[in-house]
Write a protein that holds these residues in place. Structure first.
Motif: not given
Length: 73
Positions: A1-6, A11-13, A34-38
């Protein structure tokens, strides 16, 4: 499951945008800044009789900031 939903940054990643593009559910928006790290994306490949299917999920991200139910907004 994708952790993005929480995640608060969903909405800016830019990584979330890449995953949405793979699921063919893109609504292009200029707000992906937004550019996430690792980030670690897991790609699961399954085969049926006539085709291959891919499922992309973000399973690890150092920029993850929990905001349960963020996808409900």
């Amino acid at each position: 499951m994708c952790i993005c939903i929480n995640c608060r940054h969903m909405y800016m990643c830019t990584t979330y945008l890449i995953i949405k593009e793979q699921h063919l559910s893109v609504k292009q928006s200029p707000s992906y800044t937004f550019t996430p790290i690792n980030s670690l994306i897991q790609i699961s490949i399954s085969k049926s009789l006539y085709y291959f299917q891919q499922e992309w999920d973000l399973v690890e991200c150092l920029s993850f900031t929990e905001k349960p139910g963020n996808w409900l907004v």
